[in-house]
Design a protein around this motif. Structure first.
Motif, mmCIF file in Angstrom:
data_model
loop_
_atom_site.group_PDB
_atom_site.id
_atom_site.type_symbol
_atom_site.label_atom_id
_atom_site.label_comp_id
_atom_site.label_asym_id
_atom_site.label_seq_id
_atom_site.Cartn_x
_atom_site.Cartn_y
_atom_site.Cartn_z
ATOM 1 N N ASP A 79 0.820 -1.203 0.000
ATOM 2 C CA ASP A 79 0.000 0.000 0.000
ATOM 3 C C ASP A 79 0.857 1.257 0.000
ATOM 4 O O ASP A 79 1.642 1.488 0.919
ATOM 5 C CB ASP A 79 -0.897 -0.004 1.253
ATOM 6 N N GLY A 80 0.706 2.066 -1.033
ATOM 7 C CA GLY A 80 1.311 3.388 -1.016
ATOM 8 C C GLY A 80 0.556 4.250 -0.028
ATOM 9 O O GLY A 80 -0.668 4.375 -0.111
ATOM 10 N N THR A 109 -0.968 1.801 -12.751
ATOM 11 C CA THR A 109 -1.272 3.218 -12.546
ATOM 12 C C THR A 109 -2.681 3.542 -13.010
ATOM 13 O O THR A 109 -3.144 3.041 -14.026
ATOM 14 C CB THR A 109 -0.276 4.126 -13.293
ATOM 15 N N ASP A 110 -3.343 4.370 -12.230
ATOM 16 C CA ASP A 110 -4.684 4.840 -12.544
ATOM 17 C C ASP A 110 -4.639 6.294 -13.001
ATOM 18 O O ASP A 110 -3.684 7.021 -12.724
ATOM 19 C CB ASP A 110 -5.593 4.744 -11.318
ATOM 20 N N GLY A 111 -5.707 6.718 -13.666
ATOM 21 C CA GLY A 111 -5.823 8.107 -14.072
ATOM 22 C C GLY A 111 -6.377 8.964 -12.953
ATOM 23 O O GLY A 111 -6.549 8.516 -11.807
ATOM 24 N N GLN A 138 2.354 9.309 -9.484
ATOM 25 C CA GLN A 138 3.370 8.687 -8.635
ATOM 26 C C GLN A 138 4.569 8.146 -9.417
ATOM 27 O O GLN A 138 5.508 7.626 -8.822
ATOM 28 C CB GLN A 138 2.740 7.583 -7.792
ATOM 29 N N HIS A 139 4.551 8.289 -10.746
ATOM 30 C CA HIS A 139 5.768 7.967 -11.484
ATOM 31 C C HIS A 139 6.902 8.900 -11.063
ATOM 32 O O HIS A 139 8.064 8.520 -11.081
ATOM 33 C CB HIS A 139 5.531 8.102 -12.997
ATOM 34 N N ARG A 140 6.549 10.104 -10.686
ATOM 35 C CA ARG A 140 7.576 11.026 -10.187
ATOM 36 C C ARG A 140 7.553 11.092 -8.665
ATOM 37 O O ARG A 140 8.378 11.784 -8.073
ATOM 38 C CB ARG A 140 7.371 12.426 -10.772
ATOM 39 N N GLY A 141 6.619 10.382 -8.038
ATOM 40 C CA GLY A 141 6.496 10.392 -6.591
ATOM 41 C C GLY A 141 6.891 9.070 -5.974
ATOM 42 O O GLY A 141 8.058 8.667 -5.991
#
Length: 942
Positions: free
Chosen positions: A62-63, A603-605, A577-580
């Motif tokens: 879980d993020g 990844t979701d939109g 979250q690609h950058r997070g």
């Protein structure tokens, strides 16, 4: 004839009428909390772990969401998607142990506590740091509990009793331990370089803490006089959108391969700041645009050169003679382009990464012209005490007075802002702690390799994060704030080196584990250094670590520390979250363990309103999950998630939710019909597939197709289209087709005793009930991940209150159910049925018939029609009382419907209506004991 003979008998009691305790109305806002209480009382999560003992583990890590307010719709999307995947994996035979967690440190919480101080007229800096941290901890703890309750209300199953939080003492100790690993391998260093800086919050920010908003700024064109070199006497023209950086200028950069022209100004417009006789250098590709911008009407070209020909030239600062009396060397930089401006870039090494590295390469010092609060330092000529946000006017005025300004223009552009304070950001060089991306540790190279070995859903995520890692600078992990885990290290004053003593690191971690990170502020340095070192010889670092480093370390103190599967099977968050978190987790794990902490990334939109706009309180277009649950129930919100194209931006609003509620009702009615049709079903009734009519085998084939979709989704984590396909099956294949056809056999092909118990039934009815059993088991378990409340209610309605669908597994669907050949044959039959249904509906509208059972169907077959079209019972398929088949002399269709090889025509059925099955048949009245029944019904009532 006596009265008894003339009185018509009521045969309703002889017909099977479906009964079920599963109500038509979901009443989800009321029933869902009751289900949550039941699962809590039965210890559902504990029982899931017990029955999963020995299974292959599945870990969706879980993020952590941020603990600072009620959940928004993005939270709901994220947690529902995770819960669907976890529940599906659990029901597919895995041990899906899900540990939810929270991110509790950092600027947003500090900002809220500071807001309280500001409201009370207090200065945060006057509050003892431990008191301030205690308030932050209490604030985060409150919202953590609120969010936990809201997540549970969404139906999210997990180990809530053992959730994790970054502010737990054990977590803080583990985060410090991860920092120590980077210190030990020398990847951690302190350096001076520009970082995104918030003058309002007085701290560095990560890219993931930045949002872009439109902002009106000033662009300027400025002369830099050449004072040394072959082109002395001319001027270099630069263009910048940050006039406030001019006091920090220390060089000018040209592109070595760019063509530049030296032009002489021959004529100018009245308002132009250019002068006739000026000799100016501009990139050839931008000369026309520059001339138009600067109001230069006529010019002559004196010379054309390459950028590298300018090497060695020296300019004067445009404010020379006004406190800026230093040389400005001409440097060559590959980053210079001709996309906009003049083809020259002024270099302010404190305020840009390219500027910093190019100047550093040439030994140019970094001036400290701007302070932490965004105000020019007291020693900055002309501008001391002015805030950079307000510097455009005084800087332009000074340049114009110095005869250096060629043009000023206001423009609107997208500019980075703090997502918390909403204030504009600047690039500012400050001493910070960094993790080296390149060098001996090869963190960048290892991270790129890890990306190549990770599965991405959707696949586009791979290139997105890869490009970010390829181009990112060293990781700035220090923040100049108070609420968080400190970078718990000591720096030797004599040589500025980090003290990388394992004993000191171990002592620090042990103290943090029992007292938390507050100990760094509460205890003397000697308690951490021990007896081997003199505290006076060391600087204790009090910068806190970037919260992205903290959350990027969760794999260590959640997965590894708890003995869970590492690396995790899956990380799932929004595309931001690609950058997070994805990137922070990747870099942290690669830097300490050499590999990624995940096997796959989903990844979701983002969630938008119904018009595709970003949600905003000011627009009044916010959809709150709490309101949706209160009106419709959590299952409707969950259905919206899984019916959406989840990997792209999603839309939600009142109309969309109404649509989802309608879809839900159709699914619920399907389950209710199945449950009603299964009343009293026993295993003794079962019929093997090979003994079933083709219609039942077609339904089993469709179940096999859906089963393959579900299994593929479980394996790939990509659920796109699965639940829309299940809904389509319920609506089109079942409710509007199979159920419609089989109602007659289900209701009438059965003999009941006086108490309503079944005495005997037809083979067709047995096959139908066998299929209904499979439909119930498959649909209820397949729906359980997305509709956990409704599916469990439908399971208990059949198997009793002690049953729970979430303790079940997906049914094993036999491979022999799959029969692709059936689809081809039935496609044409269903097309004919559709045409017949349209004709029957038209006859009803015309008043010729009241129901399809008052009709007879005549089907004309093409001479080349396949056997399937000749052998099918068209009356059964189209729900008429009679059907006749004729053979045409034509091939490939007849009449106006050439594509069809069977063309229906509706007529009035001859005969009398049966009082039991309602079919209109000539045979009604043959049996004197039951003069109102047809032969079949007489057989079942005698």
């Amino acid at each position: 004839m006596n009265d008894a003979q003339t009185t018509q008998r009521d045969y309703r009691a002889t017909v099977f009428l479906p009964r079920t305790e599963f109500p038509m109305r979901g009443d989800l806002p009321k029933r869902e909390p009751e289900a949550l209480a039941r699962w809590q009382a039965m210890g559902l999560f504990r029982r899931l772990r017990e029955i999963s003992a020995g299974r292959t583990a599945f870990i969706l890590h879980d993020g952590p969401p941020y603990a600072n307010g009620n959940l928004h719709i993005g939270h709901a999307l994220n947690k529902i998607h995770k819960d669907v995947i976890n529940r599906a994996r659990q029901m597919a035979g895995f041990d899906a142990n899900y540990v939810p967690g929270w991110d509790c440190h950092g600027l947003p919480i500090e900002w809220m506590i500071e807001a309280r101080y500001r409201k009370a007229g207090k200065d945060k800096d006057e509050v003892p740091v431990l008191d301030f941290r205690a308030e932050c901890r209490a604030y985060a703890a409150h919202w953590l509990e609120v969010q936990a309750a809201e997540f549970k209300r969404l139906g999210v199953e997990g180990d809530w009793a053992n959730r994790y939080a970054t502010m737990d003492f054990a977590s803080e100790a583990a985060i410090a331990a991860e920092i120590h690993k980077f210190a030990a391998n020398r990847a951690l260093y302190r350096g001076l370089r520009p970082v995104l800086w918030s003058p309002v919050e007085k701290t560095a920010l990560a890219e993931a803490e930045v949002e872009y908003q439109d902002k009106t700024d000033t662009a300027i064109w400025v002369r830099f006089p050449v004072v040394l070199g072959d082109f002395a006497g001319s001027s270099i023209v630069i263009w910048t959108t940050t006039p406030w950086t001019i006091p920090g200028n220390r060089a000018v950069a040209a592109g070595p391969k760019i063509d530049y022209v030296l032009v002489k100004v021959e004529a100018v417009a009245d308002a132009s700041l250019a002068r006739v006789g000026d000799t100016l250098f501009v990139a050839a590709a931008l000369l026309d645009a520059f001339s138009a911008d600067a109001g230069i009407i006529a010019r002559s070209t004196l010379r054309t050169i390459k950028g590298h020909d300018l090497a060695g030239s020296v300019c004067a600062h445009p404010l020379r003679g006004r406190g800026y009396d230093f040389d400005v060397p001409m440097l060559l930089g590959d980053f210079v382009t001709t996309e906009a401006g003049t083809g020259f870039v002024h270099m302010a090494p404190a305020h840009g990464e390219d500027d910093f590295f190019l100047c550093h390469e040439h030994g140019i010092d970094v001036p400290e012209t701007v302070q932490d609060d965004g105000v020019y330092a007291p020693d900055v000529p002309l501008f001391a005490g002015i805030h950079v946000y307000k510097a455009a006017d005084p800087v332009c005025k000074a340049l114009e007075d110095a005869d250096a300004l060629l043009k000023r223009e206001e423009f609107l552009h997208s500019y980075p802002h703090s997502w918390r304070s909403k204030a504009p950001l600047i690039y500012l060089a400050r001493p910070n702690w960094f993790i080296r991306m390149d060098g001996a540790e090869q963190i960048r190279a290892k991270a790129l390799d890890a990306i190549d070995n990770t599965a991405f859903v959707p696949e586009a995520g791979r290139n997105r994060i890869r490009s970010m890692v390829e181009s990112r600078p060293d990781w700035c992990i220090s923040r100049q704030r108070a609420w968080g885990v400190p970078i718990a290290i000591f720096v030797r004053k004599s040589d500025k080196q980090v003290l990388a003593d394992p004993a000191v690191f171990a002592r620090t971690r042990a103290i943090f584990a029992t007292e938390g990170a507050d100990a760094w502020y509460a205890r003397p340095a000697a308690d951490f250094l021990g007896n081997d070192y003199n505290p006076d010889d060391f600087e204790q670092v009090f910068d806190i670590v970037d919260v992205w480093f903290e959350s990027g370390s969760t794999h260590a103190f959640v997965l590894e520390a708890r003995g869970m599967r590492w690396p995790a099977d899956l990380y799932l968050e929004g595309s931001d979250q690609h950058r997070g978190w994805f990137q922070a987790s990747l870099l942290e794990a690669v830097g300490t363990r050499g590999v990624a902490p995940f096997k796959a990334i989903v990844t979701d939109g983002f969630v938008l309103d119904e018009q595709g706009r970003k949600m905003s309180k000011s627009l009044g277009n916010v959809t709150a999950p709490q309101e949706v649950i209160g009106q419709y129930g959590a299952d409707i919100l969950r259905l919206w998630v899984m019916n959406s194209d989840i990997h792209n931006d999603l839309r939600i609003g009142k109309d969309i939710l109404k649509q989802q509620a309608d879809l839900y009702r159709r699914i619920r009615n399907t389950l209710r019909w199945i449950l009603g049709g299964l009343e009293g079903f026993s295993d003794a009734e079962r019929v093997e597939r090979d003994a079933m009519p083709e219609l039942e085998r077609l339904m089993l084939h469709r179940l096999a197709e859906l089963d393959a979709m579900v299994k593929r989704a479980v394996d790939t984590h990509d659920w796109t289209g699965v639940y829309p396909a299940i809904h389509q099956f319920c609506n089109t294949d079942l409710s509007a087709f199979y159920f419609d056809i089989r109602k007659d056999a289900l209701y009438c092909d059965v003999a009941l005793d006086a108490e309503g118990r079944m005495l005997r039934q037809s083979d067709t009815r047995r096959a139908c009930r066998t299929v209904l059993d499979s439909l119930h088991r498959c649909l209820t378990t397949w729906l359980a991940p997305v509709l956990p409340f409704t599916a469990d209610e439908a399971w208990r309605a059949r198997f009793g209150e002690d049953a729970c669908v979430h303790l079940e597994s997906f049914p094993d669907v036999p491979v022999e159910w799959r029969d692709d050949g059936l689809d081809a044959g039935w496609a044409e039959m269903r097309a004919v049925r559709k045409l017949a249904t349209m004709q029957l509906e038209e006859s009803r509208r015309n008043g010729d018939i009241a129901s399809s059972l008052q009709a007879k169907l005549t089907v004309t077959l093409a001479i080349d029609a396949p056997d399937a079209l000749q052998s099918v019972d068209w009356a059964e398929l189209c729900i008429t009382s009679a059907a006749e088949t004729l053979i045409s002399s034509d091939a490939a269709g007849a009449g106006d419907s050439a594509p069809l090889r069977a063309v229906p025509r509706v007529e009035i059925a001859p005969g009398t209506k049966c009082a039991r099955c309602w079919k209109v048949l000539p045979e009604v009245g043959e049996n004197h004991a039951h003069p109102t029944l047809c032969r079949r019904c007489c057989d079942y009532v005698e």
